[in-house]
Design a protein around this motif. Structure first.
Motif, short mmCIF file in Angstrom:
data_model
loop_
_atom_site.label_atom_id
_atom_site.label_comp_id
_atom_site.label_asym_id
_atom_site.label_seq_id
_atom_site.Cartn_x
_atom_site.Cartn_y
_atom_site.Cartn_z
N MET A 97 50.17 32.99 -27.78
CA MET A 97 51.17 31.97 -27.50
C MET A 97 52.48 32.69 -27.16
O MET A 97 52.94 33.53 -27.92
CB MET A 97 51.33 31.08 -28.72
N ASP A 98 53.07 32.34 -26.06
CA ASP A 98 54.31 32.97 -25.62
C ASP A 98 55.51 32.13 -26.00
O ASP A 98 55.61 30.97 -25.62
CB ASP A 98 54.31 33.15 -24.09
N HIS A 99 56.39 32.74 -26.77
CA HIS A 99 57.65 32.11 -27.14
C HIS A 99 58.75 33.15 -27.09
O HIS A 99 58.52 34.33 -27.34
CB HIS A 99 57.59 31.50 -28.54
N LEU A 100 59.94 32.70 -26.81
CA LEU A 100 61.09 33.58 -26.77
C LEU A 100 61.43 34.03 -28.18
O LEU A 100 61.54 33.21 -29.09
CB LEU A 100 62.28 32.84 -26.16
N ILE A 101 61.59 35.32 -28.38
CA ILE A 101 62.00 35.87 -29.66
C ILE A 101 63.53 35.84 -29.70
O ILE A 101 64.17 36.47 -28.86
CB ILE A 101 61.48 37.30 -29.85
N THR A 102 64.09 35.11 -30.65
CA THR A 102 65.55 35.02 -30.73
C THR A 102 66.10 35.69 -31.99
O THR A 102 67.30 35.78 -32.16
CB THR A 102 66.00 33.55 -30.69
N THR A 103 65.21 36.16 -32.85
CA THR A 103 65.65 36.91 -34.02
C THR A 103 65.79 38.38 -33.62
O THR A 103 65.17 38.82 -32.64
CB THR A 103 64.63 36.77 -35.17
N PRO A 104 66.59 39.17 -34.35
CA PRO A 104 66.74 40.58 -34.00
C PRO A 104 65.39 41.27 -33.86
O PRO A 104 64.53 41.17 -34.75
CB PRO A 104 67.55 41.14 -35.18
N HIS A 105 65.19 41.95 -32.74
CA HIS A 105 63.87 42.52 -32.43
C HIS A 105 63.99 43.88 -31.74
O HIS A 105 63.00 44.56 -31.55
CB HIS A 105 63.13 41.52 -31.53
N LEU A 106 65.19 44.28 -31.38
CA LEU A 106 65.41 45.51 -30.63
C LEU A 106 65.43 46.68 -31.60
O LEU A 106 66.11 46.64 -32.63
CB LEU A 106 66.73 45.39 -29.89
N ILE A 112 58.34 40.79 -18.77
CA ILE A 112 57.98 39.68 -19.66
C ILE A 112 56.79 38.93 -19.07
O ILE A 112 55.82 38.64 -19.76
CB ILE A 112 59.17 38.74 -19.89
N GLY A 113 56.88 38.58 -17.80
CA GLY A 113 55.76 38.01 -17.08
C GLY A 113 55.42 36.56 -17.34
O GLY A 113 54.62 35.99 -16.62
N SER A 114 55.97 35.95 -18.35
CA SER A 114 55.64 34.57 -18.69
C SER A 114 56.77 33.64 -18.24
O SER A 114 57.90 33.73 -18.74
CB SER A 114 55.45 34.44 -20.21
N LEU A 115 56.45 32.74 -17.33
CA LEU A 115 57.45 31.79 -16.86
C LEU A 115 57.96 30.92 -18.00
O LEU A 115 59.15 30.61 -18.07
CB LEU A 115 56.89 30.93 -15.73
N ALA A 116 57.09 30.55 -18.93
CA ALA A 116 57.51 29.72 -20.06
C ALA A 116 58.57 30.44 -20.90
O ALA A 116 59.58 29.85 -21.29
CB ALA A 116 56.31 29.35 -20.92
N VAL A 117 58.35 31.71 -21.18
CA VAL A 117 59.31 32.49 -21.97
C VAL A 117 60.61 32.66 -21.19
O VAL A 117 61.70 32.54 -21.75
CB VAL A 117 58.72 33.86 -22.37
N LEU A 118 60.50 32.92 -19.90
CA LEU A 118 61.69 33.09 -19.07
C LEU A 118 62.50 31.80 -19.01
O LEU A 118 63.73 31.83 -19.05
CB LEU A 118 61.30 33.56 -17.67
N ARG A 119 61.82 30.67 -18.93
CA ARG A 119 62.54 29.39 -18.94
C ARG A 119 63.26 29.17 -20.27
O ARG A 119 64.39 28.69 -20.30
CB ARG A 119 61.60 28.23 -18.65
#
Length: 64
Positions: free
Chosen positions: A1-10, A47-54
């Motif tokens: 499942m592709d979701h944008l990660i918004t928590t610190p991840h770097l 990233i490659g996922s349009l859903a995540v990019l949106r």
């Protein structure tokens, strides 16, 4: 499942920020904007996922 990660991840955010600033050093405004555009497209391709990019676009827009 592709979701944008918004928590610190770097791994090393300060190091990345320094590298980003270094990449812009010596560029004029137009060159800096072009670098940002190329970087966005390279990372979007990675990233490659349009859903995540949106999700990213909406999150960035909402915080503007």
């Amino acid at each position: 499942m592709d979701h944008l990660i918004t928590t610190p991840h770097l791994d090393a955010p300060d190091d990345f920020y320094e590298a980003l600033i270094d990449a812009h050093r010596g560029l004029d405004s137009a060159q800096s904007q072009a670098l940002n555009a190329r970087l966005v497209l390279l990372l979007a391709n990675h990233i490659g996922s349009l859903a995540v990019l949106r999700e990213a676009l909406h999150a960035a827009r909402d915080s503007a």
